[in-house]
Design a protein around this motif. Structure first.
Motif, short mmCIF file in Angstrom:
data_model
loop_
_atom_site.label_atom_id
_atom_site.label_comp_id
_atom_site.label_asym_id
_atom_site.label_seq_id
_atom_site.Cartn_x
_atom_site.Cartn_y
_atom_site.Cartn_z
N VAL A 33 0.84 -1.20 0.00
CA VAL A 33 0.00 0.00 0.00
C VAL A 33 0.87 1.25 0.00
O VAL A 33 0.60 2.21 -0.73
N VAL A 34 1.94 1.24 0.78
CA VAL A 34 2.86 2.39 0.81
C VAL A 34 3.53 2.57 -0.55
O VAL A 34 3.67 3.70 -1.04
N ALA A 35 3.92 1.48 -1.19
CA ALA A 35 4.54 1.57 -2.52
C ALA A 35 3.57 2.12 -3.55
O ALA A 35 3.97 2.93 -4.40
N ILE A 36 2.31 1.72 -3.47
CA ILE A 36 1.31 2.25 -4.41
C ILE A 36 1.10 3.74 -4.18
O ILE A 36 1.01 4.52 -5.14
N LEU A 37 1.04 4.16 -2.92
CA LEU A 37 0.90 5.59 -2.63
C LEU A 37 2.11 6.38 -3.10
O LEU A 37 1.96 7.51 -3.59
N CYS A 38 3.30 5.81 -2.99
CA CYS A 38 4.51 6.48 -3.48
C CYS A 38 4.49 6.58 -5.01
O CYS A 38 4.93 7.59 -5.57
N ALA A 39 3.98 5.56 -5.68
CA ALA A 39 3.88 5.61 -7.14
C ALA A 39 2.89 6.70 -7.57
O ALA A 39 3.13 7.41 -8.56
N ILE A 40 1.81 6.85 -6.83
CA ILE A 40 0.85 7.92 -7.12
C ILE A 40 1.51 9.28 -6.90
O ILE A 40 1.32 10.21 -7.68
N ARG A 44 1.98 12.40 -9.50
CA ARG A 44 1.48 13.73 -9.15
C ARG A 44 2.58 14.78 -9.21
O ARG A 44 2.38 15.89 -9.70
N GLU A 45 3.77 14.42 -8.73
CA GLU A 45 4.87 15.38 -8.72
C GLU A 45 5.47 15.57 -10.11
O GLU A 45 6.06 16.61 -10.39
N LEU A 46 5.33 14.58 -10.98
CA LEU A 46 5.76 14.79 -12.37
C LEU A 46 4.89 15.83 -13.06
O LEU A 46 5.38 16.60 -13.89
N LYS A 47 3.60 15.85 -12.72
CA LYS A 47 2.70 16.86 -13.30
C LYS A 47 3.09 18.27 -12.87
O LYS A 47 3.02 19.21 -13.67
N THR A 48 3.52 18.41 -11.60
CA THR A 48 3.90 19.75 -11.11
C THR A 48 5.37 20.08 -11.38
O THR A 48 5.83 21.15 -11.02
N LYS A 49 6.10 19.14 -12.00
CA LYS A 49 7.51 19.30 -12.35
C LYS A 49 8.39 19.57 -11.14
O LYS A 49 9.33 20.38 -11.17
N ASN A 50 8.10 18.90 -10.04
CA ASN A 50 8.90 18.97 -8.83
C ASN A 50 9.82 17.75 -8.81
O ASN A 50 9.48 16.70 -8.26
N PHE A 51 10.98 17.88 -9.44
CA PHE A 51 11.84 16.73 -9.67
C PHE A 51 12.55 16.24 -8.41
O PHE A 51 12.93 15.08 -8.33
N PHE A 52 12.74 17.11 -7.44
CA PHE A 52 13.32 16.68 -6.16
C PHE A 52 12.37 15.71 -5.46
O PHE A 52 12.79 14.66 -4.95
N ALA A 53 11.09 16.04 -5.46
CA ALA A 53 10.08 15.16 -4.87
C ALA A 53 9.91 13.89 -5.69
O ALA A 53 9.65 12.82 -5.14
N VAL A 54 10.06 13.99 -7.00
CA VAL A 54 9.98 12.81 -7.87
C VAL A 54 11.09 11.83 -7.51
O VAL A 54 10.87 10.61 -7.46
N THR A 61 9.27 4.35 -3.78
CA THR A 61 8.51 3.35 -4.52
C THR A 61 9.35 2.11 -4.76
O THR A 61 8.87 0.98 -4.57
N LEU A 62 10.59 2.31 -5.18
CA LEU A 62 11.46 1.17 -5.44
C LEU A 62 11.76 0.37 -4.17
O LEU A 62 11.69 -0.86 -4.17
N VAL A 63 12.06 1.06 -3.09
CA VAL A 63 12.42 0.38 -1.85
C VAL A 63 11.22 -0.37 -1.27
O VAL A 63 11.31 -1.57 -0.96
#
Length: 78
Positions: A33-40, A44-54, A61-63
């Protein structure tokens, strides 16, 4: 948190092992569930172009994805 304890045979050790595996599966589901939330969060952060958060959300997500998949598959390797 309540755990479902199911004893399949009258042998006490078998029931104890089964309840431990059930707890591991709960942990794997929580990690998933945590990995799915991280993928979301990555999307979301790719849309806002916040690459540090991405970067941090992608690493999370990977971990957590790796931990959840390996925890789910660990009974197969024993």
């Amino acid at each position: 948190m309540y755990y479902i304890l199911i004893n399949i045979s009258p042998n006490y050790n078998t029931g104890k092992t089964f309840s431990r595996r059930l707890r591991i599966m709960e942990l794997a589901i929580i990690f998933l569930v945590v990995a799915i939330l991280c993928a979301i969060a990555v999307l979301r952060e790719l849309k806002t172009k916040n690459f540090f958060a991405v970067a941090f959300a992608g690493a999370s997500t990977l971990v957590f994805g790796w931990f959840s998949i390996m925890t789910l598959f660990s009974p197969l390797f024993q």
